[in-house]
Motif scaffolding. Sequence first.
Motif, PDB file in Angstrom:
ATOM      1  N   TYR A 160      51.187  24.121  43.593  1.00 62.93           N
ATOM      2  CA  TYR A 160      50.829  24.461  42.216  1.00 62.93           C
ATOM      3  C   TYR A 160      49.338  24.708  42.158  1.00 62.93           C
ATOM      4  O   TYR A 160      48.533  23.892  42.616  1.00 62.93           O
ATOM      5  CB  TYR A 160      51.205  23.313  41.278  1.00 62.93           C
ATOM      6  N   LEU A 161      48.968  25.868  41.608  1.00 66.10           N
ATOM      7  CA  LEU A 161      47.564  26.204  41.415  1.00 66.10           C
ATOM      8  C   LEU A 161      47.282  26.254  39.930  1.00 66.10           C
ATOM      9  O   LEU A 161      47.979  26.952  39.185  1.00 66.10           O
ATOM     10  CB  LEU A 161      47.229  27.562  42.045  1.00 66.10           C
ATOM     11  N   ALA A 162      46.301  25.503  39.466  1.00 65.60           N
ATOM     12  CA  ALA A 162      45.821  25.550  38.084  1.00 65.60           C
ATOM     13  C   ALA A 162      44.536  26.360  38.112  1.00 65.60           C
ATOM     14  O   ALA A 162      43.581  25.980  38.807  1.00 65.60           O
ATOM     15  CB  ALA A 162      45.552  24.145  37.557  1.00 65.60           C
ATOM     16  N   GLY A 163      44.509  27.507  37.419  1.00 60.23           N
ATOM     17  CA  GLY A 163      43.329  28.341  37.533  1.00 60.23           C
ATOM     18  C   GLY A 163      43.180  29.353  36.424  1.00 60.23           C
ATOM     19  O   GLY A 163      43.887  29.316  35.405  1.00 60.23           O
ATOM     20  N   VAL A 164      42.251  30.278  36.651  1.00 63.14           N
ATOM     21  CA  VAL A 164      41.928  31.340  35.703  1.00 63.14           C
ATOM     22  C   VAL A 164      41.839  32.662  36.450  1.00 63.14           C
ATOM     23  O   VAL A 164      41.653  32.693  37.666  1.00 63.14           O
ATOM     24  CB  VAL A 164      40.589  31.073  34.972  1.00 63.14           C
ATOM     25  N   GLU A 165      41.954  33.746  35.700  1.00 60.31           N
ATOM     26  CA  GLU A 165      41.782  35.061  36.308  1.00 60.31           C
ATOM     27  C   GLU A 165      40.305  35.284  36.606  1.00 60.31           C
ATOM     28  O   GLU A 165      39.435  34.961  35.786  1.00 60.31           O
ATOM     29  CB  GLU A 165      42.299  36.158  35.376  1.00 60.31           C
ATOM     30  N   VAL A 166      40.035  35.849  37.797  1.00 59.66           N
ATOM     31  CA  VAL A 166      38.660  36.184  38.185  1.00 59.66           C
ATOM     32  C   VAL A 166      38.611  37.633  38.657  1.00 59.66           C
ATOM     33  O   VAL A 166      39.621  38.195  39.069  1.00 59.66           O
ATOM     34  CB  VAL A 166      38.127  35.239  39.298  1.00 59.66           C
TER      35      VAL A 166
ATOM     36  N   ARG B 221      52.865  44.084  35.287  1.00 59.46           N
ATOM     37  CA  ARG B 221      51.503  43.536  35.368  1.00 59.46           C
ATOM     38  C   ARG B 221      50.850  44.019  36.646  1.00 59.46           C
ATOM     39  O   ARG B 221      51.440  43.965  37.713  1.00 59.46           O
ATOM     40  CB  ARG B 221      51.563  42.029  35.350  1.00 59.46           C
ATOM     41  N   GLN B 222      49.607  44.455  36.514  1.00 55.16           N
ATOM     42  CA  GLN B 222      48.854  44.856  37.695  1.00 55.16           C
ATOM     43  C   GLN B 222      48.397  43.615  38.446  1.00 55.16           C
ATOM     44  O   GLN B 222      48.529  42.494  37.964  1.00 55.16           O
ATOM     45  CB  GLN B 222      47.657  45.706  37.280  1.00 55.16           C
ATOM     46  N   THR B 223      47.845  43.826  39.618  1.00 57.52           N
ATOM     47  CA  THR B 223      47.380  42.742  40.470  1.00 57.52           C
ATOM     48  C   THR B 223      46.567  41.733  39.662  1.00 57.52           C
ATOM     49  O   THR B 223      45.742  42.106  38.832  1.00 57.52           O
ATOM     50  CB  THR B 223      46.510  43.306  41.610  1.00 57.52           C
ATOM     51  N   LEU B 224      46.840  40.466  39.913  1.00 56.04           N
ATOM     52  CA  LEU B 224      46.172  39.375  39.217  1.00 56.04           C
ATOM     53  C   LEU B 224      45.516  38.484  40.264  1.00 56.04           C
ATOM     54  O   LEU B 224      46.182  38.017  41.192  1.00 56.04           O
ATOM     55  CB  LEU B 224      47.199  38.591  38.400  1.00 56.04           C
ATOM     56  N   LEU B 225      44.231  38.257  40.145  1.00 53.04           N
ATOM     57  CA  LEU B 225      43.482  37.390  41.051  1.00 53.04           C
ATOM     58  C   LEU B 225      43.195  36.091  40.303  1.00 53.04           C
ATOM     59  O   LEU B 225      42.511  36.098  39.273  1.00 53.04           O
ATOM     60  CB  LEU B 225      42.172  38.080  41.457  1.00 53.04           C
ATOM     61  N   VAL B 226      43.762  34.984  40.786  1.00 50.64           N
ATOM     62  CA  VAL B 226      43.625  33.694  40.119  1.00 50.64           C
ATOM     63  C   VAL B 226      42.903  32.727  41.044  1.00 50.64           C
ATOM     64  O   VAL B 226      43.272  32.574  42.213  1.00 50.64           O
ATOM     65  CB  VAL B 226      45.001  33.105  39.724  1.00 50.64           C
ATOM     66  N   ALA B 227      41.865  32.081  40.518  1.00 47.16           N
ATOM     67  CA  ALA B 227      41.095  31.093  41.275  1.00 47.16           C
ATOM     68  C   ALA B 227      41.212  29.747  40.580  1.00 47.16           C
ATOM     69  O   ALA B 227      41.142  29.660  39.356  1.00 47.16           O
ATOM     70  CB  ALA B 227      39.624  31.508  41.347  1.00 47.16           C
ATOM     71  N   GLY B 228      41.393  28.700  41.381  1.00 47.21           N
ATOM     72  CA  GLY B 228      41.503  27.369  40.798  1.00 47.21           C
ATOM     73  C   GLY B 228      41.776  26.316  41.845  1.00 47.21           C
ATOM     74  O   GLY B 228      41.589  26.527  43.034  1.00 47.21           O
ATOM     75  N   LEU B 229      42.261  25.198  41.383  1.00 50.75           N
ATOM     76  CA  LEU B 229      42.564  24.061  42.246  1.00 50.75           C
ATOM     77  C   LEU B 229      44.052  24.047  42.567  1.00 50.75           C
ATOM     78  O   LEU B 229      44.874  24.267  41.680  1.00 50.75           O
ATOM     79  CB  LEU B 229      42.159  22.760  41.553  1.00 50.75           C
ATOM     80  N   MET B 230      44.382  23.776  43.827  1.00 51.51           N
ATOM     81  CA  MET B 230      45.772  23.798  44.257  1.00 51.51           C
ATOM     82  C   MET B 230      46.116  22.500  44.977  1.00 51.51           C
ATOM     83  O   MET B 230      45.321  21.995  45.762  1.00 51.51           O
ATOM     84  CB  MET B 230      46.024  24.982  45.190  1.00 51.51           C
ATOM     85  N   LYS B 231      47.323  22.003  44.674  1.00 50.85           N
ATOM     86  CA  LYS B 231      47.848  20.824  45.355  1.00 50.85           C
ATOM     87  C   LYS B 231      49.342  21.004  45.556  1.00 50.85           C
ATOM     88  O   LYS B 231      49.962  21.824  44.892  1.00 50.85           O
ATOM     89  CB  LYS B 231      47.598  19.555  44.537  1.00 50.85           C
ATOM     90  N   THR B 232      49.908  20.206  46.460  1.00 52.65           N
ATOM     91  CA  THR B 232      51.353  20.204  46.653  1.00 52.65           C
ATOM     92  C   THR B 232      51.938  18.954  45.998  1.00 52.65           C
ATOM     93  O   THR B 232      51.271  17.914  45.918  1.00 52.65           O
ATOM     94  CB  THR B 232      51.744  20.242  48.142  1.00 52.65           C
ATOM     95  N   TYR B 233      53.179  19.093  45.541  1.00 61.17           N
ATOM     96  CA  TYR B 233      53.859  18.018  44.821  1.00 61.17           C
ATOM     97  C   TYR B 233      55.292  17.900  45.309  1.00 61.17           C
ATOM     98  O   TYR B 233      55.904  18.899  45.695  1.00 61.17           O
ATOM     99  CB  TYR B 233      53.867  18.305  43.310  1.00 61.17           C
TER     100      TYR B 233
ATOM    101  N   GLY C 261      38.202  36.538  30.724  1.00 61.66           N
ATOM    102  CA  GLY C 261      38.924  36.036  29.563  1.00 61.66           C
ATOM    103  C   GLY C 261      39.024  34.523  29.526  1.00 61.66           C
ATOM    104  O   GLY C 261      38.365  33.816  30.283  1.00 61.66           O
ATOM    105  N   ARG C 262      39.867  34.042  28.596  1.00 61.64           N
ATOM    106  CA  ARG C 262      40.001  32.593  28.383  1.00 61.64           C
ATOM    107  C   ARG C 262      41.399  32.079  28.688  1.00 61.64           C
ATOM    108  O   ARG C 262      41.702  30.939  28.423  1.00 61.64           O
ATOM    109  CB  ARG C 262      39.610  32.267  26.953  1.00 61.64           C
ATOM    110  N   LYS C 263      42.269  32.934  29.240  1.00 61.08           N
ATOM    111  CA  LYS C 263      43.607  32.480  29.590  1.00 61.08           C
ATOM    112  C   LYS C 263      43.543  31.664  30.875  1.00 61.08           C
ATOM    113  O   LYS C 263      42.692  31.898  31.734  1.00 61.08           O
ATOM    114  CB  LYS C 263      44.550  33.665  29.799  1.00 61.08           C
ATOM    115  N   ALA C 264      44.463  30.712  30.984  1.00 58.35           N
ATOM    116  CA  ALA C 264      44.588  29.920  32.206  1.00 58.35           C
ATOM    117  C   ALA C 264      45.999  30.104  32.751  1.00 58.35           C
ATOM    118  O   ALA C 264      46.922  30.473  32.010  1.00 58.35           O
ATOM    119  CB  ALA C 264      44.315  28.446  31.909  1.00 58.35           C
ATOM    120  N   TYR C 265      46.154  29.855  34.046  1.00 58.90           N
ATOM    121  CA  TYR C 265      47.432  30.085  34.715  1.00 58.90           C
ATOM    122  C   TYR C 265      47.819  28.903  35.577  1.00 58.90           C
ATOM    123  O   TYR C 265      46.988  28.353  36.296  1.00 58.90           O
ATOM    124  CB  TYR C 265      47.358  31.339  35.604  1.00 58.90           C
TER     125      TYR C 265
END
Length: 181
Positions: free
Chosen positions: A76-82, A20-32, A59-63
Amino acid sequence: MASENETPSIPLEEPRMEDRQTLLVAGLMKTYTAATVNEIPLLWRELSPYLGKIPGQLGRKAYGVVYNMKKPELAYLAGVEVSTASDVPDEFNVVRLPDMTYAVFPHSGDVSTLKETMSAILSEWLPASGLRVVQSDEEMPDMLEQYGEAFDPATGAGDIEVWVPIKNRTRTITVEPSPAV
């Protein structure tokens, strides 16, 4: 029957290897912690109103991006590719995952059993595979959860994969000598 501290083992499909090439993911992050890790679905609920409206979303995938699984607190980051980090909301974190080879495992259950899949990957498949996972750091997560377009948030099922970053793809194979003829 598994004890309270054990995660039951589930059967895994053989993974596919994917570069997989570089993936840029943006979203909300918290520690658990171990005591709060079951609160991760709340983070996804916080992200939900943004989905499909994040500037530069591809796209519509989430990570779900998981860091520091072996430490007392995981991130943990819940996000999408940007496409770019420049226009994402201020409350978002952005992570850039480098080019990497991943072992990709389909998850057949609903999202509530994802922990069992991850446990089977790390405790059973990985030791038997002869492969090593890339050590987690600020750039490289321990693993990714990918929620595809067929994932149904209402049921928590469909099109879920677990991506594990692989350090080496060379397996040591012992070849027995052929019997003398």
